[in-house]
Design a protein around this motif. Structure first.
Motif, PDB file in Angstrom:
ATOM      1  N   ALA A   6       0.809  -1.221   0.000  1.00  0.00           N
ATOM      2  CA  ALA A   6       0.000   0.000   0.000  1.00  0.00           C
ATOM      3  C   ALA A   6       0.840   1.268   0.000  1.00  0.00           C
ATOM      4  CB  ALA A   6      -0.928  -0.004   1.215  1.00  0.00           C
ATOM      5  N   SER A   7       2.172   1.127  -0.014  1.00  0.00           N
ATOM      6  CA  SER A   7       3.055   2.290   0.137  1.00  0.00           C
ATOM      7  C   SER A   7       4.066   2.376  -1.002  1.00  0.00           C
ATOM      8  CB  SER A   7       3.778   2.212   1.486  1.00  0.00           C
ATOM      9  OG  SER A   7       2.878   2.087   2.554  1.00  0.00           O
ATOM     10  N   PRO A   8       3.608   2.665  -2.225  1.00  0.00           N
ATOM     11  CA  PRO A   8       4.528   2.724  -3.361  1.00  0.00           C
ATOM     12  C   PRO A   8       5.370   3.998  -3.418  1.00  0.00           C
ATOM     13  CG  PRO A   8       2.322   3.265  -4.078  1.00  0.00           C
ATOM     14  CD  PRO A   8       2.205   2.858  -2.642  1.00  0.00           C
ATOM     15  N   SER A   9       5.086   4.955  -2.540  1.00  0.00           N
ATOM     16  CA  SER A   9       5.866   6.191  -2.488  1.00  0.00           C
ATOM     17  C   SER A   9       5.998   6.622  -1.029  1.00  0.00           C
ATOM     18  CB  SER A   9       5.179   7.301  -3.294  1.00  0.00           C
ATOM     19  OG  SER A   9       4.086   7.853  -2.569  1.00  0.00           O
ATOM     20  N   PRO A  10       6.946   7.510  -0.708  1.00  0.00           N
ATOM     21  CA  PRO A  10       7.045   8.007   0.667  1.00  0.00           C
ATOM     22  C   PRO A  10       5.759   8.677   1.144  1.00  0.00           C
ATOM     23  CG  PRO A  10       9.038   8.551  -0.550  1.00  0.00           C
ATOM     24  CD  PRO A  10       8.060   8.002  -1.547  1.00  0.00           C
ATOM     25  N   TYR A  11       5.041   9.321   0.239  1.00  0.00           N
ATOM     26  CA  TYR A  11       3.806  10.009   0.615  1.00  0.00           C
ATOM     27  C   TYR A  11       2.727   9.012   1.021  1.00  0.00           C
ATOM     28  CZ  TYR A  11       6.625  13.092  -2.246  1.00  0.00           C
ATOM     29  OH  TYR A  11       7.680  13.791  -2.767  1.00  0.00           O
ATOM     30  N   HIS A  12       2.651   7.908   0.311  1.00  0.00           N
ATOM     31  CA  HIS A  12       1.714   6.857   0.701  1.00  0.00           C
ATOM     32  C   HIS A  12       2.153   6.205   2.009  1.00  0.00           C
ATOM     33  CE1 HIS A  12       0.679   7.240  -3.591  1.00  0.00           C
ATOM     34  NE2 HIS A  12      -0.498   6.723  -3.263  1.00  0.00           N
ATOM     35  N   ALA A  13       3.447   6.027   2.199  1.00  0.00           N
ATOM     36  CA  ALA A  13       3.945   5.377   3.413  1.00  0.00           C
ATOM     37  C   ALA A  13       3.553   6.164   4.658  1.00  0.00           C
ATOM     38  CB  ALA A  13       5.461   5.213   3.334  1.00  0.00           C
ATOM     39  N   VAL A  14       3.747   7.489   4.633  1.00  0.00           N
ATOM     40  CA  VAL A  14       3.411   8.268   5.825  1.00  0.00           C
ATOM     41  C   VAL A  14       1.901   8.361   6.013  1.00  0.00           C
ATOM     42  CG1 VAL A  14       5.580   9.557   5.757  1.00  0.00           C
ATOM     43  CG2 VAL A  14       3.563  10.506   4.624  1.00  0.00           C
ATOM     44  N   ASP A 108      12.505  -5.182 -17.701  1.00  0.00           N
ATOM     45  CA  ASP A 108      11.519  -6.217 -18.035  1.00  0.00           C
ATOM     46  C   ASP A 108      10.615  -6.546 -16.851  1.00  0.00           C
ATOM     47  OD1 ASP A 108      12.501  -6.388 -20.618  1.00  0.00           O
ATOM     48  OD2 ASP A 108      13.969  -7.913 -20.099  1.00  0.00           O
ATOM     49  N   ARG A 109      10.208  -5.531 -16.137  1.00  0.00           N
ATOM     50  CA  ARG A 109       9.336  -5.682 -14.974  1.00  0.00           C
ATOM     51  C   ARG A 109       8.100  -4.808 -15.182  1.00  0.00           C
ATOM     52  NH1 ARG A 109      10.504  -7.598  -9.823  1.00  0.00           N
ATOM     53  NH2 ARG A 109      12.746  -7.644 -10.258  1.00  0.00           N
ATOM     54  N   ASP A 110       6.919  -5.338 -14.878  1.00  0.00           N
ATOM     55  CA  ASP A 110       5.694  -4.551 -15.003  1.00  0.00           C
ATOM     56  C   ASP A 110       5.673  -3.488 -13.909  1.00  0.00           C
ATOM     57  OD1 ASP A 110       5.017  -6.205 -17.066  1.00  0.00           O
ATOM     58  OD2 ASP A 110       3.660  -7.455 -15.887  1.00  0.00           O
ATOM     59  N   LEU A 111       5.525  -2.245 -14.325  1.00  0.00           N
ATOM     60  CA  LEU A 111       5.658  -1.110 -13.425  1.00  0.00           C
ATOM     61  C   LEU A 111       4.381  -0.281 -13.367  1.00  0.00           C
ATOM     62  CD1 LEU A 111       9.191   0.070 -14.613  1.00  0.00           C
ATOM     63  CD2 LEU A 111       8.680  -1.412 -12.658  1.00  0.00           C
ATOM     64  N   GLY A 112       4.068   0.182 -12.162  1.00  0.00           N
ATOM     65  CA  GLY A 112       3.007   1.149 -11.961  1.00  0.00           C
ATOM     66  C   GLY A 112       3.608   2.522 -11.723  1.00  0.00           C
ATOM     67  N   LEU A 113       2.759   3.474 -11.408  1.00  0.00           N
ATOM     68  CA  LEU A 113       3.193   4.860 -11.216  1.00  0.00           C
ATOM     69  C   LEU A 113       2.432   5.433 -10.025  1.00  0.00           C
ATOM     70  CD1 LEU A 113       5.065   6.951 -12.629  1.00  0.00           C
ATOM     71  CD2 LEU A 113       3.056   7.735 -13.884  1.00  0.00           C
ATOM     72  N   ALA A 114       3.159   6.061  -9.106  1.00  0.00           N
ATOM     73  CA  ALA A 114       2.517   6.573  -7.895  1.00  0.00           C
ATOM     74  C   ALA A 114       3.257   7.804  -7.401  1.00  0.00           C
ATOM     75  CB  ALA A 114       2.488   5.498  -6.809  1.00  0.00           C
ATOM     76  N   GLY A 115       2.606   8.536  -6.501  1.00  0.00           N
ATOM     77  CA  GLY A 115       3.240   9.703  -5.902  1.00  0.00           C
ATOM     78  C   GLY A 115       2.233  10.742  -5.495  1.00  0.00           C
ATOM     79  N   ARG A 116       2.673  11.998  -5.584  1.00  0.00           N
ATOM     80  CA  ARG A 116       1.887  13.130  -5.100  1.00  0.00           C
ATOM     81  C   ARG A 116       1.654  14.128  -6.226  1.00  0.00           C
ATOM     82  NH1 ARG A 116       4.652  16.894  -0.572  1.00  0.00           N
ATOM     83  NH2 ARG A 116       6.104  17.156  -2.319  1.00  0.00           N
ATOM     84  N   THR A 190      -0.598  21.147 -11.242  1.00  0.00           N
ATOM     85  CA  THR A 190       0.454  22.084 -11.635  1.00  0.00           C
ATOM     86  C   THR A 190       1.841  21.646 -11.164  1.00  0.00           C
ATOM     87  OG1 THR A 190      -0.025  23.409  -9.665  1.00  0.00           O
ATOM     88  CG2 THR A 190      -1.106  24.059 -11.715  1.00  0.00           C
ATOM     89  N   GLY A 191       1.914  20.571 -10.385  1.00  0.00           N
ATOM     90  CA  GLY A 191       3.198  20.041  -9.932  1.00  0.00           C
ATOM     91  C   GLY A 191       3.048  18.581  -9.571  1.00  0.00           C
ATOM     92  N   TRP A 192       4.173  17.849  -9.583  1.00  0.00           N
ATOM     93  CA  TRP A 192       4.086  16.429  -9.274  1.00  0.00           C
ATOM     94  C   TRP A 192       5.414  15.900  -8.755  1.00  0.00           C
ATOM     95  CZ3 TRP A 192       3.171  18.599 -14.062  1.00  0.00           C
ATOM     96  CH2 TRP A 192       4.205  18.489 -15.006  1.00  0.00           C
ATOM     97  N   ASP A 193       5.295  14.863  -7.921  1.00  0.00           N
ATOM     98  CA  ASP A 193       6.422  14.079  -7.421  1.00  0.00           C
ATOM     99  C   ASP A 193       6.025  12.621  -7.632  1.00  0.00           C
ATOM    100  OD1 ASP A 193       8.107  16.255  -5.904  1.00  0.00           O
ATOM    101  OD2 ASP A 193       6.030  16.569  -5.272  1.00  0.00           O
ATOM    102  N   LEU A 194       6.461  12.050  -8.749  1.00  0.00           N
ATOM    103  CA  LEU A 194       5.983  10.749  -9.198  1.00  0.00           C
ATOM    104  C   LEU A 194       7.137   9.773  -9.370  1.00  0.00           C
ATOM    105  CD1 LEU A 194       3.553  12.096 -11.949  1.00  0.00           C
ATOM    106  CD2 LEU A 194       2.862  11.132  -9.735  1.00  0.00           C
ATOM    107  N   MET A 195       6.855   8.506  -9.130  1.00  0.00           N
ATOM    108  CA  MET A 195       7.891   7.471  -9.226  1.00  0.00           C
ATOM    109  C   MET A 195       7.267   6.163  -9.668  1.00  0.00           C
ATOM    110  SD  MET A 195       8.340   7.557  -5.131  1.00  0.00           S
ATOM    111  CE  MET A 195       8.112   9.338  -5.279  1.00  0.00           C
TER     112      MET A 195
END
Length: 418
Positions: A6-14, A108-116, A190-195
């Protein structure tokens, strides 16, 4: 495992840590508001960092703190300011390398995208596309016959993931897609922090399911254990009689030096601790007394002995998975542990009935570091470096013992109890 997924980014983790603390009776306090000295559990969120603490009824202005320190970020690939790119009929996303990942583990890994996502009105929104969306395809062996003699990846040319087909690459495509995913109007972001993140869920591994494979164990394993320990201590029947104020401090940006307003080398922890002292009517003298009696366990993953590369480890220190937490030592202060710190950690493990192991690096190899020395130097707080031994550190998918997260949480709970 649920926390990792459930925590794919630091923002989700906190956000997930805060949700678990809320269920344990904690409440959020805003940094922009005046704080009071009331008892109970409180926490501050700032970006990808969280600091949470529990004030027992008997706490005075000079009551020392017991801190579990960790970090929320992991090495990965992060989206650039102009993400829309592509060539030769492929649509791609422009990414930058964050921290020190094992680059080949992202191929060669299936990747998602998450962040703020930062919105036009000044608010933020978390987004998580947790399905196969991106892929960094490796060059076929037929076009690179020497690849098995040594893979060398160019960080700029070889790591840009594909996410579709077409020659009509237009600025705004990716963000427009994410606005739709998040239920936002076009142009609202207007801004993003995505990984990017691997969408393969954590799983038990092995004949006896005594291992766990999953992403971001470095260092969400410690964030989860620290959150569980703080909630357990605050919810205990004798919480009012705690001799210390237990704290969880989970920082962002450890993987690239900790120098940010949400990193361990920033002012966040010191500010929170000082405001807690002053909110309880304390003076600078009380603050100095509280800090002088404070201890921090800097919890981060370490290296289990690798069966295929045992020569890379110190010959007399071979930490094993499911052997309990590791005490991390380096005389050149890459870790903050000294003899007195070892005694504190040994006492906590003894109280919890948990075994522990020692880790030092091979003398012929450089040693990594943690938030431990930073915390000790910045705040004048006695700090001890510990963690859990894992394999494949900094891979998109790491490996730990199935027992170790529980053993770590148990030791941290005993430490916070004093």
């Amino acid at each position: 495992m649920a926390f990792l997924a459930a925590s794919p980014s630091p923002y989700h983790a906190v956000a997930n840590a805060a949700e678990r603390l809320e269920k344990a009776g904690f409440r959020q306090v805003e940094e922009t508001e005046a704080w009071d000295g009331t008892t109970g559990g409180k926490y501050v969120l700032r970006g990808g960092a969280i600091v949470a603490w529990y004030v027992p009824e008997g706490a005075g202005p000079h009551t020392p703190f017991r801190i579990v320190g960790a970090h929320t970020d992991s090495p990965n690939l992060r989206v650039k300011p102009r993400p829309d790119t592509g060539a030769h009929g492929w649509r791609q996303v422009a990414v930058e390398v964050y921290g020190g990942p094992l680059l080949n583990s992202w191929l060669d890994r299936d990747l998602g995208l998450a962040g703020r996502l930062s919105l036009r009105d000044g608010t933020t929104r978390l987004v998580n596309v947790d399905r196969p969306l991106l892929r960094v395809p490796q060059l076929a062996i037929h076009l690179d016959r020497s690849v098995n003699d040594g893979l060398k990846l160019d960080k700029q040319r070889h790591l840009q993931p594909i996410w579709g087909l077409g020659d009509d690459v237009r600025d705004g495509d990716l963000i427009g897609f994410l606005e739709e995913e998040a239920g936002l109007a076009r142009g609202e972001v207007t801004g993003w922090d995505l990984m990017v993140h691997s969408v393969e869920p954590p799983a038990y591994l092995g004949r006896d399911k005594d291992l766990v494979a999953g992403p971001r164990m470095d260092n969400l394993l410690s964030v989860h254990a620290g959150t569980a320990a703080l909630a357990a201590v605050a919810g205990a029947e004798d919480a009012a009689a705690l001799p210390y104020i237990p704290v969880l401090a989970a920082f962002d940006h450890e993987e690239n030096g900790s120098q940010s307003d949400t990193g361990a080398d920033g002012p966040l922890l010191g500010s929170v601790l000082e405001r807690s002292v002053y909110a309880r009517g304390g003076s600078y003298e009380d603050r100095a007394r509280a800090f002088a009696g404070t201890v921090c366990l800097s919890s981060d993953t370490g290296h289990a002995v690798h069966p295929n590369y045992a020569e890379r480890h110190d010959p007399t220190h071979h930490p094993r998975v499911n052997g309990g937490p590791i005490l991390k030592v380096n005389v050149n202060n890459r870790y903050a542990t000294d003899g007195s710190g070892r005694a504190i950690f040994a006492a906590a493990c003894d109280k919890a009935g948990v075994p522990f192991q020692s880790f030092v690096s091979n003398n012929a190899m450089p040693c990594g570091t943690t938030i431990g020395p930073i915390t000790a130097a910045r705040h004048g707080i006695r700090t001890v470096d510990i963690g859990v031994a894992i394999l494949s550190m900094h891979s998109a998918r790491e490996l730990c013992g199935a027992d170790d997260p529980f053993l770590l949480a148990s030791a941290l709970t005993a430490f916070l109890e004093g």
